[in-house]
Every structure is written in structure tokens, then in C-alpha cells.
Scaffold this active site. Structure first.
Site, mmCIF file in Angstrom:
data_model
loop_
_atom_site.group_PDB
_atom_site.id
_atom_site.type_symbol
_atom_site.label_atom_id
_atom_site.label_comp_id
_atom_site.label_asym_id
_atom_site.label_seq_id
_atom_site.Cartn_x
_atom_site.Cartn_y
_atom_site.Cartn_z
ATOM 1 N N SER A 119 0.903 -1.197 -0.183
ATOM 2 C CA SER A 119 0.138 0.029 0.017
ATOM 3 C C SER A 119 0.756 1.284 0.047
ATOM 4 O O SER A 119 0.577 2.421 -0.277
ATOM 5 C CB SER A 119 -0.967 -0.021 1.237
ATOM 6 O OG SER A 119 0.010 -0.016 2.250
ATOM 7 N N HIS A 140 -2.405 -2.650 -6.088
ATOM 8 C CA HIS A 140 -2.898 -2.458 -4.356
ATOM 9 C C HIS A 140 -4.408 -2.787 -4.212
ATOM 10 O O HIS A 140 -5.117 -1.554 -4.928
ATOM 11 C CB HIS A 140 -2.231 -1.060 -4.203
ATOM 12 C CG HIS A 140 -2.868 -0.590 -2.599
ATOM 13 N ND1 HIS A 140 -3.248 0.686 -2.205
ATOM 14 C CD2 HIS A 140 -3.144 -1.234 -1.640
ATOM 15 C CE1 HIS A 140 -3.610 0.662 -1.253
ATOM 16 N NE2 HIS A 140 -3.612 -0.363 -0.595
ATOM 17 N N GLU A 152 -5.394 0.039 -7.269
ATOM 18 C CA GLU A 152 -4.094 0.755 -7.899
ATOM 19 C C GLU A 152 -3.126 -0.128 -8.503
ATOM 20 O O GLU A 152 -2.683 -0.959 -7.943
ATOM 21 C CB GLU A 152 -3.465 1.535 -6.914
ATOM 22 C CG GLU A 152 -4.586 2.828 -6.172
ATOM 23 C CD GLU A 152 -3.461 3.748 -4.931
ATOM 24 O OE1 GLU A 152 -3.743 4.927 -5.005
ATOM 25 O OE2 GLU A 152 -2.974 2.887 -3.886
ATOM 26 N N ASN A 190 -3.146 6.570 -0.502
ATOM 27 C CA ASN A 190 -2.550 6.681 0.811
ATOM 28 C C ASN A 190 -1.703 7.824 0.634
ATOM 29 O O ASN A 190 -1.718 8.507 1.994
ATOM 30 C CB ASN A 190 -1.806 5.402 1.057
ATOM 31 C CG ASN A 190 -2.589 4.459 1.685
ATOM 32 O OD1 ASN A 190 -3.474 4.826 2.301
ATOM 33 N ND2 ASN A 190 -2.021 3.007 1.605
#
Length: 353
Positions: A119, A140, A152, A190
Site C-alpha cells: 500500500s 494495491h 491501484e 494513501n
């Protein structure tokens, strides 16, 4: 290129969820764990998740049996030898991921695509543990994988474009929304989320606002959960790891984890999973706060945290790292925000692209 058989290494909550998504999509799947006990937990995770879907009427018992029948479980990496794609989903530690990829490098065929579900860590760095960095991509998924739509897909400077395209197509075929981007700590979701969560912890540490007021200020503008409550839910140890990875990449002071966060993690106060984090909970795993106090929302606090987050998204799009739709999808589909950052900037009259 299509993927005939896909392996998943690590069958914790995330890995089991990915295996379930693949099997639901009709893909023959191989799940690998470190030992028999972990393997049985992984099998139990998939059985429990699909079982809940059966109870809710979203899946028939026959369909559940078909899904479970598509997953082969093993403790032997050699079971992955004929997979076209292998997705690593072990804990977010670079040393552990490098160890897994070094092993995959030995057992997988020369044309196999090797993917990491990291991540926030560098896909390029993970790829360096192999003799085939051009075969490595990031994929991800968000937790829980069967429910969350965003994935992702990360290509490094050395990833073969056709491999990145094939993984993106698989993600789309599985009913997910892919956002395809380059390798950068935190990627889109993130990077933006923790650029907002980290400063919230620093604001609490400064004493300028109480935790309840910080959280109330953010839910008042429509966010589903306050930042400190969300960090407790994610796990403060995980938050610390992600912030450290982003800070190493950006070098910016605002990405440096708050000393308060570090001290809570050092004390073992990791959030809901330990019963104490920024808040104290009635029991381990509970979301019920002991002696809950209603916070007072402040427009000054919300803008202090939300404004820089919006500017981070604007910079990300203007730099060409991702497009506006991808930034919005990352935060609405991946993080549950009610509106994407670029749409919010448009609503404010601050975006003209």
C-alpha cells in the site's frame, strides 16, 4: 495476455480477500501460506466471507461451492510454478516482501508477472530482490477486497508496459476500478489520505485542538469518520509505517510522523485492535469509546487539515502523476470520501483545468 491461473501469497484478511475476488471472477487461484495453521486460517477467512454473502442472499450455496472449488491451498511455493500471475499479500515489511519475491523468482516461470499488494512501499525496491525487475508490478487492493472497488496498479520505470496493461485489464474484468500510476510512496490514495491523517495527529500533539474537536470538525464537512478515529481503526502501527514510507520519499516535515503517534505505538496502544489508541475503547476490537465526549466542530480546524489535502491532490494532478478522475476515484472509492478532491476544488471555483 490473459491470466489462466493466479497465485496469492499470504492469506490474511487482505490476501484471502484477493483470492476470493479472483475465484469469484472465475479465475483458478492458488493460495499459499507459511504453515498449516496460517493456511487453515486463510481458508477459514474465505469460507467465512463467502458464507456471510450466502446468509445475506447475495450468493447461492452452489456459487459459494464453485468459488471455494477454484482455490487450491498450499504451504509450498512450488505450487505457484505454473501461475501466470502471482500477487504477494504479506505484511507491510520490506524485508518480508523481498524474501517472498526472491522465492517467487526461483519457482515461477520466466513469463510470469509478479505483483505486490503493497500500500505504500517502493515497488522498485521490492523488485530489486529478483532477477527480473521488468516483470514486477504493484496491484494495491483496498480492504475489504471483495467490497472495495478501487485497485491501484503501479508500474515502475522498468515494468514491461504489456504486463501493467494486462494486470489493469484483469482488475477491470474482476469488476474493479483500476487507477494505473507510477511508483511513488503511498501512490494516490494513501499519499493523499496520510497527508491529511498525519497532520491531524500533529495538531492533537500541539494541544491546539482536542481529539474530539478534531474529529467533529472533519465529520461536520461530510467525511465519514474523523481522522483520529480512522487512524485507530486502521491501526496506529500501520499508520506509522505508511507515514514513515511517505516521509522517506517526500522528505517533507509535514509527512514526519508525530512523536505522539510514535509513543502510542511504542506503548502498544495501536487503536481498536488493542483497545486503546488515540481513544480508549470498551473492549479490544470495539468501536465504542469509553466516556465518549461530543466534540465541537471548528471551521478553522477543518480547513487547516482539508485545505492542504486538496492542494496535495492538485499538485499530484498538475505534475502528471495521475489525472483528475483518478485522484477523485482514489479518495471516493478507496477511502470513502463523499466527494473527490478535484471535484471539491471545482466546487470551490479553485480548479480550471
Amino acid at each position: 495476455m490473459g491470466f489462466r491461473k493466479v497465485g496469492v501469497v499470504g492469506l490474511g484478511t487482505m490476501g484471502a480477500g484477493i483470492a476470493e475476488v479472483l475465484a469469484r471472477g472465475g479465475v483458478e487461484t492458488v493460495g499459499v501460506e507459511i504453515n498449516d495453521a496460517a493456511l487453515e486460517r486463510g481458508r477459514g477467512n474465505i469460507e467465512a466471507s463467502t458464507g456471510r454473502a450466502v446468509k445475506r442472499g447475495r450468493l447461492s450455496e452452489e456459487a459459494q461451492a464453485e468459488i471455494l472449488g477454484r482455490v487450491v491451498f498450499s504451504t509450498d511455493f512450488a505450487a505457484l510454478s505454473d501461475c501466470d500471475l502471482v500477487i504477494e499479500a504479506v505484511p507491510e515489511r520490506i524485508d518480508l516482501k523481498e524474501k517472498v519475491f526472491a522465492e517467487l523468482d526461483k519457482v515461477c516461470g520466466p513469463d510470469a508477472v509478479l505483483a505486490t499488494n503493497t500500500s505504500s512501499l517502493s515497488v522498485t525496491e521490492i523488485a530489486a530482490a529478483t532477477t527480473r525487475p521488468d516483470s514486477i508490478v504493484g496491484v494495491h487492493f483496498f480492504n475489504p477486497a471483495p467490497v472495495m472497488k478501487l485497485v491501484e496498479v503501479i508500474g515502475t520505470e522498468r515494468s514491461r508496459p504489456e504486463f501493467v496493461s494486462a494486470v489493469t485489464e484483469l482488475v477491470r474484468d474482476l469488476g474493479k476500478t483500476p487507477v494505473t500510476i507510477g511508483d511513488r510512496a503511498g501512490f494516490v490514495a494513501n499519499r493523499l489520505l496520510f497527508g491529511y491523517l498525519g497532520p491531524a495527529a500533529r495538531l492533537l500533539e500541539s494541544g491546539e485542538a482536542g481529539k474530539e474537536d478534531i474529529d467533529a470538525s472533519m465529520t461536520a464537512i461530510g467525511l465519514p469518520m474523523g481522522p483520529l478515529t480512522l487512524m485507530d481503526l486502521i491501526g496506529l502501527d500501520t499508520c506509522l509505517e505508511v507515514l514513515e514510507a511517505i516521509h522517506r520519499d517526500s522528505g517533507e516535515a509535514r509527512h514526519e510522523p508525530a512523536a505522539l503517534l510514535r509513543s502510542l505505538v511504542a506503548e502498544g496502544a495501536l487503536g481498536r485492535k488493542t483497545g486503546r489508541g488515540f481513544y480508549t475503547y470498551e473492549k479490544v476490537g470495539s468501536g465504542s469509546v469509553v466516556n465518549a465526549v461530543e466534540g465541537k466542530a471548528s471551521a478553522e480546524v477543518s480547513e487547516r487539515l482539508y485545505g492542504p489535502y486538496l492542494q496535495d491532490a492538485a499538485e499530484m494532478v498538475r505534475s502528471g502523476y495521475c489525472d483528475a478522475d483518478s485522484a477523485d476515484a482514489a479518495m471516493t472509492l478507496g477511502c470513502g470520501f463523499p466527494v473527490g478532491p478535484i471535484t471539491e476544488l471545482r466546487n470551490r471555483g479553485q480548479w480550471e483545468q
